[in-house]
Scaffold this motif. Sequence first.
Motif, mmCIF file in Angstrom:
data_model
loop_
_atom_site.group_PDB
_atom_site.id
_atom_site.type_symbol
_atom_site.label_atom_id
_atom_site.label_comp_id
_atom_site.label_asym_id
_atom_site.label_seq_id
_atom_site.Cartn_x
_atom_site.Cartn_y
_atom_site.Cartn_z
ATOM 1 N N ASP B 103 0.824 -1.217 0.000
ATOM 2 C CA ASP B 103 0.000 0.000 0.000
ATOM 3 C C ASP B 103 0.858 1.267 0.000
ATOM 4 O OD1 ASP B 103 0.988 -0.117 2.520
ATOM 5 O OD2 ASP B 103 -0.926 0.098 3.554
ATOM 6 N N LYS B 104 2.092 1.146 -0.488
ATOM 7 C CA LYS B 104 2.944 2.329 -0.573
ATOM 8 C C LYS B 104 2.874 2.959 -1.954
ATOM 9 C CE LYS B 104 4.138 1.332 3.578
ATOM 10 N NZ LYS B 104 3.193 0.207 3.736
ATOM 11 N N CYS B 105 2.283 2.250 -2.892
ATOM 12 C CA CYS B 105 2.274 2.732 -4.268
ATOM 13 C C CYS B 105 1.030 3.572 -4.526
ATOM 14 C CB CYS B 105 2.316 1.542 -5.225
ATOM 15 S SG CYS B 105 2.226 2.018 -6.966
ATOM 16 N N HIS B 106 1.263 4.750 -5.084
ATOM 17 C CA HIS B 106 0.131 5.647 -5.340
ATOM 18 C C HIS B 106 -0.848 5.064 -6.345
ATOM 19 C CE1 HIS B 106 3.587 6.453 -7.858
ATOM 20 N NE2 HIS B 106 2.746 6.729 -8.825
ATOM 21 N N TYR B 107 -0.358 4.233 -7.261
ATOM 22 C CA TYR B 107 -1.295 3.655 -8.228
ATOM 23 C C TYR B 107 -2.184 2.604 -7.583
ATOM 24 C CZ TYR B 107 0.528 6.094 -12.231
ATOM 25 O OH TYR B 107 0.878 7.074 -13.121
ATOM 26 N N PHE B 108 -1.634 1.883 -6.627
ATOM 27 C CA PHE B 108 -2.485 0.942 -5.909
ATOM 28 C C PHE B 108 -3.504 1.706 -5.064
ATOM 29 C CE2 PHE B 108 -3.399 -1.498 -2.004
ATOM 30 C CZ PHE B 108 -4.177 -2.488 -2.588
ATOM 31 N N MET B 117 0.110 -3.298 -6.759
ATOM 32 C CA MET B 117 0.955 -3.399 -5.574
ATOM 33 C C MET B 117 2.357 -3.659 -6.091
ATOM 34 S SD MET B 117 -1.202 -5.638 -2.836
ATOM 35 C CE MET B 117 -1.794 -6.985 -3.837
ATOM 36 N N PRO B 118 3.345 -2.909 -5.624
ATOM 37 C CA PRO B 118 4.693 -3.107 -6.158
ATOM 38 C C PRO B 118 5.112 -4.567 -6.161
ATOM 39 C CG PRO B 118 4.635 -1.208 -4.721
ATOM 40 C CD PRO B 118 3.269 -1.818 -4.651
ATOM 41 N N VAL B 119 4.784 -5.274 -5.104
ATOM 42 C CA VAL B 119 5.217 -6.670 -5.036
ATOM 43 C C VAL B 119 4.634 -7.468 -6.192
ATOM 44 C CG1 VAL B 119 3.478 -6.985 -3.217
ATOM 45 C CG2 VAL B 119 5.035 -8.816 -3.704
ATOM 46 N N GLN B 163 2.209 1.445 -15.751
ATOM 47 C CA GLN B 163 1.435 2.084 -14.685
ATOM 48 C C GLN B 163 2.331 2.198 -13.456
ATOM 49 O OE1 GLN B 163 -2.423 0.338 -13.893
ATOM 50 N NE2 GLN B 163 -3.174 0.804 -15.928
ATOM 51 N N CYS B 164 3.596 2.376 -13.694
ATOM 52 C CA CYS B 164 4.562 2.554 -12.613
ATOM 53 C C CYS B 164 5.367 3.784 -12.981
ATOM 54 C CB CYS B 164 5.482 1.340 -12.508
ATOM 55 S SG CYS B 164 6.939 1.595 -11.475
ATOM 56 N N THR B 165 5.486 4.714 -12.047
ATOM 57 C CA THR B 165 6.210 5.937 -12.379
ATOM 58 C C THR B 165 7.659 5.900 -11.904
ATOM 59 O OG1 THR B 165 5.251 6.932 -10.420
ATOM 60 C CG2 THR B 165 4.222 7.456 -12.512
ATOM 61 N N GLU B 166 8.135 4.715 -11.556
ATOM 62 C CA GLU B 166 9.535 4.570 -11.143
ATOM 63 C C GLU B 166 9.868 5.536 -10.015
ATOM 64 O OE1 GLU B 166 11.914 4.803 -14.719
ATOM 65 O OE2 GLU B 166 10.838 3.154 -15.674
ATOM 66 N N CYS B 167 8.940 5.644 -9.067
ATOM 67 C CA CYS B 167 9.085 6.672 -8.028
ATOM 68 C C CYS B 167 9.892 6.192 -6.834
ATOM 69 C CB CYS B 167 7.716 7.120 -7.552
ATOM 70 S SG CYS B 167 6.934 5.940 -6.422
ATOM 71 N N ARG B 168 10.075 4.894 -6.685
ATOM 72 C CA ARG B 168 10.882 4.274 -5.629
ATOM 73 C C ARG B 168 10.284 4.380 -4.233
ATOM 74 N NH1 ARG B 168 17.049 5.531 -5.846
ATOM 75 N NH2 ARG B 168 17.421 3.404 -6.484
ATOM 76 N N ARG B 169 9.035 4.718 -4.122
ATOM 77 C CA ARG B 169 8.482 4.794 -2.775
ATOM 78 C C ARG B 169 8.450 3.389 -2.165
ATOM 79 N NH1 ARG B 169 3.638 5.606 0.468
ATOM 80 N NH2 ARG B 169 4.062 7.300 1.907
ATOM 81 N N CYS B 170 8.162 2.398 -2.991
ATOM 82 C CA CYS B 170 8.142 1.021 -2.505
ATOM 83 C C CYS B 170 9.505 0.620 -1.962
ATOM 84 C CB CYS B 170 7.716 0.078 -3.616
ATOM 85 S SG CYS B 170 8.508 0.397 -5.202
ATOM 86 N N SER B 171 10.536 1.057 -2.643
ATOM 87 C CA SER B 171 11.887 0.667 -2.262
ATOM 88 C C SER B 171 12.266 1.169 -0.876
ATOM 89 C CB SER B 171 12.870 1.207 -3.299
ATOM 90 O OG SER B 171 14.173 1.165 -2.823
ATOM 91 N N ASP B 179 13.701 -2.465 -5.309
ATOM 92 C CA ASP B 179 13.265 -1.241 -5.970
ATOM 93 C C ASP B 179 12.458 -1.631 -7.215
ATOM 94 O OD1 ASP B 179 12.945 1.226 -7.010
ATOM 95 O OD2 ASP B 179 15.060 1.581 -7.464
ATOM 96 N N THR B 180 11.157 -1.512 -7.106
ATOM 97 C CA THR B 180 10.329 -1.897 -8.241
ATOM 98 C C THR B 180 10.585 -0.995 -9.436
ATOM 99 O OG1 THR B 180 8.705 -2.685 -6.664
ATOM 100 C CG2 THR B 180 7.981 -2.523 -8.921
ATOM 101 N N ALA B 181 11.041 0.213 -9.172
ATOM 102 C CA ALA B 181 11.396 1.095 -10.288
ATOM 103 C C ALA B 181 12.460 0.432 -11.151
ATOM 104 C CB ALA B 181 11.911 2.424 -9.755
#
Lengths: 331, 537
Positions: B103-108, B117-119, B163-171, B179-181
């Motif tokens: 739940d750290k990803c803004h798109y989720f 979900m990044p995972v 649909q991922c902005t490579e923002c690294r919040r998940c990381s 780092d999902t980015a």
Amino acid sequence: MNALYALIMVLALVIIPLLGAGAAGWHALFGVVLPYLAFTVFVLGFLYRVVKWGRSPVPFKIPTTGGQQESLPWIRQNRIDSPSTKTGTVIRMILEVLLFRSLFRNTRVRLFKDETQLSYGSSKFLWLGALAFHVSFFVILARHMRFFTEPVPALFNWIETLDGIMQVGVPVLFATEIVILLALAYLFLRRVLVPQLRYISLPTDYFALFLLFAIVISGILMRYFVRADIVDIKTLTMGLIQLQPEVPESIGALFYTHLFLVCSLLVYFPWSKLMHLGGVFLSPTRNMPNDNRMRRHVNPWNYPVKLHTYEEWEDEYRDKMKEAGIPVEKE
Amino acid sequence: MAQTPSPDNLVQSIDYTPPRKNWLDNVPPEFRLGNFSYPAKAGELESFFGYEGAKEWSPMDEDWQLPENWQEIIYEGFRERLEKYRSLKVFMDICVRCGACADKCHYFIGSGDPKNMPVLRAELLRSIYRKDFTTVGKILGRLNGGRALTQDVLKEWFMYFYQCTECRRCSLFCPYGIDTAEITMMARELMNLLGIQTNWIMGPVTNCFNVGNHLGIPPHTFKDIVDFMVDDIEDITGKRIEVPLNKKGADILFVTPSGDYFADPGTYTFMGYLMLFHELGLDYTMSTYAAEGGNFGLFTSQEAMKRLNAKIYAEAERLGVNWILGGECGHMWRVLHQYMDTMNGPADFLSVPRNPITGTVFHNAKSTGMVHITEFTADLIKNNVLTLDPSRNDNKVVTYHDSCNPSRGMGLLEEPRYVLNNVCNQFFEMPEQTIREQTFCCGSGAGLNNDEFTEMRMRGGMPRANAVKHVHDKHGVNMLSCVCAIDRAALPPLMNYWVPGVDVTGVHELVANALVMRGEKERETDLRGEPLPGKED
Ligand code: SF4
Ligand code: SF4
């Protein structure tokens, strides 16, 4: 469903030694051959994986910065979350590995639809559960070292005394046994109860949990309920360590079950997500300093690429540039 | 163009409960207008990448007409990247699916789609990795979460890695720093091998390579734009300023994203830079060849990124400058801070950057030779060399949006805040979990700031907008400041949608409003031509 597959697999792993070492009485196989095999697979597998990771280079310095960089001298840098030195990076890693610092940050999002309002509450349960599990696991591991050392080093005795400090029951109840059971139960329950987690959980995620459960429970059974002969067990374990295996007859099936499950864990470990134990040290977003603009990082496979050079570009735009009064190289 | 749902409907449509069906049984994702970006033009793929066999296609097509051996191409590309990037290999192996990142990803948060979900986004790639690149995966197959690479999987990749902005919040929140980015970058590179790429990324990349900036503004037009701004500045301040272009032997090369000189409100920030440099009497130049700080190559492949980025050092060397100053932009600074020196350095023709006005040496940039404009301005203010009248910004109640890349890929947090606190009197922070290293993306980064993607952008931008709304309601914030050109393009529609009444500005627009220039006339308006506080009549 995924949990069920995993349960069946672990039950199978319980039944095998009950039949093999219990009913059929193949003590040498379960007490000597398999442990040696499992240990070898574990060590070689672990090394293989780490070496394999290590063989891939780190082309770019990509720390995830979690705080203020080092810039102007009067701006206070966050030396741990945005370290620019080796020491800082090592501290960051230590905090990560020993205290799960990133997990400590965890928040939980909630959406209140009617007010269109998002809130982010702190959520430390996962951190607590994970830490509780890992700490108990390593304490238990340390306690078991008494089976592989003679005389038992003071350190292991201290750990054991500390673990039994509650002084309840005979034999003394170890705090870690309760904690690890609770932690495993928590880790399992959140997987099945939190819908998102259930959705992402694979059979292997449950398998690891069930296997650990089974190991802990068989151990507890042996200690408190179906008492096993410690002296005989130590004869076996010391024999293994000294490469002069000896299999005392009196050891029961329960012990072999415990041992077999541990062997299964050892064999499974290097090929599974449990390798996070080794991988966390190699994660480039954590183990690199944020000194990117101070010290150049070299990419071993950096290669020349096709460029649009200034000369080519000026050839294309020279006339327009001259007209607009922009300086050019070639008149 | 698809109709974007109203904010109310959008919020009501968010459902965090995942479907019952196992995600490994991939159903092809549903492409509908609003949730994907249009594919790249065949001609651009051909001219930039030399990609053969590109064709016009649409993600909505049933059959994507992939080359016969497409799986082989992906496997080969995957293998190559596993050998080249430890990050990829480690991240493929060690995720424990703890869900801390979920739940750290803004798109989720804004869509409720579990594959955001990044995972799970990463698992889309990992499931292929597990099946075909790991021993256990080959034996256990599906029990180990493996699955075959089918066209539907590829469709999922296109959907969710765009649909991922490579923002690294998940990381930041992942206990192993996964780092999902980084994974998204790899997945996009893999899709690239099949010519699967988006128009809104490929267009800027091609323009930047051929012409010199993302927007394809040729040198003479660039000069026209600058002249236009110089006129505006004169109208407002009464001062006529010079803007050196391609000037050899200047002390400093200034590079900024083209968004800054293309559209409002970026243009005001650009005027801000020009006014500041003039006031300082800075010996600098801009380049019409390296006329782009941003780098959409970052959203394409490391090779594309390198090809575009190379112009900056090349131009610095040709012009013989001592060091480089960089404008306000987020992803640009990820490239400059974490990639440029490695890719195109060493920049041994530059010297350690030194502020000629204050004498401060920027040791933190001693190897790269490039300094962020807020580092530069913070130093100026600290040394008291600017005359500032923050009351000129008194009609603005300001908050600050940390762009993802400067916060989580650089650590630039205090510099812009220091500047802001010196140029405006009313400044309020958004809630702690939405700023600094925990900042939320604008929802439009990594090349997703296109019109056809509007619905997802509004969804992804919801957490950011919601935090702005909080300070808007509480403190009357009406100005959202940022140091990013993408933000300046993406946040105004986002604010319009979620928090009407909040405008967007760059930090240096506010600096220039407050900057008292020697010999200027009494200003009546701010840079936008709106009356200054007290001059409203
Ligand atoms: S936080 Fe890290 S380990 Fe946990 S699920 Fe996400 S990526 Fe995997
Ligand atoms: S990098 Fe950002 S957008 Fe991509 S998965 Fe992570 S949080 Fe989501």
